[in-house]
Design a protein around this motif. Structure first.
Motif, PDB file in Angstrom:
ATOM      1  N   ASP A 153       0.867  -1.179   0.000  1.00  0.00           N
ATOM      2  CA  ASP A 153       0.000   0.000   0.000  1.00  0.00           C
ATOM      3  C   ASP A 153       0.903   1.227   0.000  1.00  0.00           C
ATOM      4  O   ASP A 153       1.367   1.672   1.045  1.00  0.00           O
ATOM      5  N   GLY A 154       1.171   1.756  -1.201  1.00  0.00           N
ATOM      6  CA  GLY A 154       2.080   2.886  -1.311  1.00  0.00           C
ATOM      7  C   GLY A 154       3.482   2.464  -0.913  1.00  0.00           C
ATOM      8  O   GLY A 154       4.043   1.524  -1.465  1.00  0.00           O
ATOM      9  N   ARG A 155       4.043   3.145   0.068  1.00  0.00           N
ATOM     10  CA  ARG A 155       5.398   2.842   0.543  1.00  0.00           C
ATOM     11  C   ARG A 155       5.426   1.733   1.582  1.00  0.00           C
ATOM     12  O   ARG A 155       6.493   1.256   1.955  1.00  0.00           O
ATOM     13  N   VAL A 156       4.243   1.319   2.070  1.00  0.00           N
ATOM     14  CA  VAL A 156       4.178   0.333   3.144  1.00  0.00           C
ATOM     15  C   VAL A 156       3.884  -1.053   2.574  1.00  0.00           C
ATOM     16  O   VAL A 156       2.969  -1.232   1.778  1.00  0.00           O
ATOM     17  N   PHE A 157       4.696  -2.028   2.964  1.00  0.00           N
ATOM     18  CA  PHE A 157       4.442  -3.401   2.547  1.00  0.00           C
ATOM     19  C   PHE A 157       4.280  -4.284   3.783  1.00  0.00           C
ATOM     20  O   PHE A 157       4.785  -3.974   4.868  1.00  0.00           O
ATOM     21  N   SER A 158       3.549  -5.387   3.600  1.00  0.00           N
ATOM     22  CA  SER A 158       3.216  -6.260   4.718  1.00  0.00           C
ATOM     23  C   SER A 158       3.846  -7.627   4.551  1.00  0.00           C
ATOM     24  O   SER A 158       3.934  -8.157   3.440  1.00  0.00           O
ATOM     25  N   LEU A 159       4.276  -8.192   5.665  1.00  0.00           N
ATOM     26  CA  LEU A 159       4.869  -9.527   5.714  1.00  0.00           C
ATOM     27  C   LEU A 159       4.107 -10.363   6.724  1.00  0.00           C
ATOM     28  O   LEU A 159       3.584  -9.832   7.706  1.00  0.00           O
ATOM     29  N   ASN A 160       4.042 -11.671   6.499  1.00  0.00           N
ATOM     30  CA  ASN A 160       3.466 -12.572   7.487  1.00  0.00           C
ATOM     31  C   ASN A 160       4.568 -13.516   7.949  1.00  0.00           C
ATOM     32  O   ASN A 160       5.080 -14.307   7.158  1.00  0.00           O
ATOM     33  N   ILE A 161       4.944 -13.418   9.215  1.00  0.00           N
ATOM     34  CA  ILE A 161       6.106 -14.135   9.735  1.00  0.00           C
ATOM     35  C   ILE A 161       5.667 -15.325  10.579  1.00  0.00           C
ATOM     36  O   ILE A 161       4.975 -15.160  11.582  1.00  0.00           O
ATOM     37  N   ILE A 162       6.084 -16.527  10.171  1.00  0.00           N
ATOM     38  CA  ILE A 162       5.731 -17.727  10.909  1.00  0.00           C
ATOM     39  C   ILE A 162       6.584 -17.842  12.171  1.00  0.00           C
ATOM     40  O   ILE A 162       7.648 -17.226  12.271  1.00  0.00           O
ATOM     41  N   PRO A 163       6.145 -18.633  13.162  1.00  0.00           N
ATOM     42  CA  PRO A 163       6.891 -18.745  14.418  1.00  0.00           C
ATOM     43  C   PRO A 163       8.347 -19.152  14.245  1.00  0.00           C
ATOM     44  O   PRO A 163       9.223 -18.621  14.933  1.00  0.00           O
ATOM     45  N   HIS A 164       8.637 -20.099  13.336  1.00  0.00           N
ATOM     46  CA  HIS A 164      10.024 -20.547  13.154  1.00  0.00           C
ATOM     47  C   HIS A 164      10.925 -19.389  12.767  1.00  0.00           C
ATOM     48  O   HIS A 164      12.033 -19.243  13.316  1.00  0.00           O
ATOM     49  N   THR A 165      10.484 -18.560  11.821  1.00  0.00           N
ATOM     50  CA  THR A 165      11.300 -17.431  11.374  1.00  0.00           C
ATOM     51  C   THR A 165      11.514 -16.433  12.505  1.00  0.00           C
ATOM     52  O   THR A 165      12.605 -15.863  12.641  1.00  0.00           O
ATOM     53  N   GLN A 166      10.499 -16.238  13.318  1.00  0.00           N
ATOM     54  CA  GLN A 166      10.653 -15.352  14.474  1.00  0.00           C
ATOM     55  C   GLN A 166      11.708 -15.906  15.438  1.00  0.00           C
ATOM     56  O   GLN A 166      12.528 -15.162  15.967  1.00  0.00           O
ATOM     57  N   ASP A 167      11.698 -17.218  15.627  1.00  0.00           N
ATOM     58  CA  ASP A 167      12.577 -17.839  16.620  1.00  0.00           C
ATOM     59  C   ASP A 167      14.047 -17.815  16.219  1.00  0.00           C
ATOM     60  O   ASP A 167      14.929 -17.729  17.081  1.00  0.00           O
ATOM     61  N   VAL A 168      14.331 -17.922  14.901  1.00  0.00           N
ATOM     62  CA  VAL A 168      15.723 -18.094  14.472  1.00  0.00           C
ATOM     63  C   VAL A 168      16.342 -16.822  13.892  1.00  0.00           C
ATOM     64  O   VAL A 168      17.467 -16.860  13.389  1.00  0.00           O
TER      65      VAL A 168
END
Length: 220
Positions: A153-168
């Motif tokens: 949305d314009g300059r803002v982009f969204s990501l969806n982060i799974i638990p594994h990626t958060q942990d490592v």
């Protein structure tokens, strides 16, 4: 070159100033140093750095220029800060992410983090000059992590982060306002240059404009 798949986390053991530059000493108990040699490249939060010293089996040093400090979030680091680490890829590397050069294009800023079932949705604001390279379902590297863009949305982009990626990764340390290193998809940059055609050789050719797209029939 890198893939954006983080191999290990490390932490800053020391920052040693030297005539406007800084030497980073980084320790990681989980990075495999068996094949690391002086002069090798290691991406630190997405920034390609050269190994200038190996010490103690789990520590390396790298020099960071004043320009790199000015253009990336490495200037925010302090002793104890956690960092994402990835060794340069080899011809036999499994390409789990996408092609990453380790050359940061600009600094983004975390806007918000919102729980989404077991994952977290993260909105990041990119610099205006990078927005045209960020596409829905495209790839982007954030602090060295290869991620898929869910929405733009314009300059803002969204990501969806799974638990594994958060942990490592260091995503677990992010909060609203955290500066992050951004590297856009290298293919998007080359595609833009190719579309310029002969204009690419002209001095001051800044990139694709709406006027150029209209002239070639891409827009009306």
């Amino acid at each position: 070159m890198f893939t954006g798949i983080i191999e290990a986390q490390g932490h800053i053991d020391a920052l040693i100033p030297s005539n406007g530059d800084v030497t980073l000493r980084i320790q990681s108990a989980n990075l495999d140093f068996a094949d690391v040699r002086l002069g090798d490249s290691i991406a630190v939060n997405g920034v390609c750095l050269t190994v200038t010293e190996l010490a103690g089996g789990d520590t390396f040093a790298a020099d960071v220029s004043g320009e790199t400090l000015a253009l990336t979030s490495l200037k925010q680091l302090k002793a104890g800060s956690r960092v994402n680490l990835e060794k340069a890829m080899t011809p036999s590397t499994r390409m789990g992410g996408h092609l990453v050069s380790g050359h940061v294009d600009g600094l983004g800023k975390v806007v918000s983090l919102t729980p989404d079932a077991r994952s977290v949705r993260i909105d990041i604001e990119a610099p205006a000059e990078l927005a045209r390279y960020i596409a829905k379902k495209g790839s982007i590297t954030v602090d060295g992590i290869s991620l898929t863009v869910n929405e733009v949305d314009g300059r803002v982009f969204s990501l969806n982060i799974i638990p594994h990626t958060q942990d490592v990764t260091t995503i677990q340390d992010w909060k609203a306002g955290t500066p992050v290193n951004l590297e856009v998809d290298i293919i998007a940059r080359y595609l833009e240059r190719l579309l310029l055609g002969e204009r690419a050789a002209e001095p001051g050719s800044a990139g694709i404009t709406m006027a150029m797209l209209a002239e070639h029939g891409f827009v009306k």
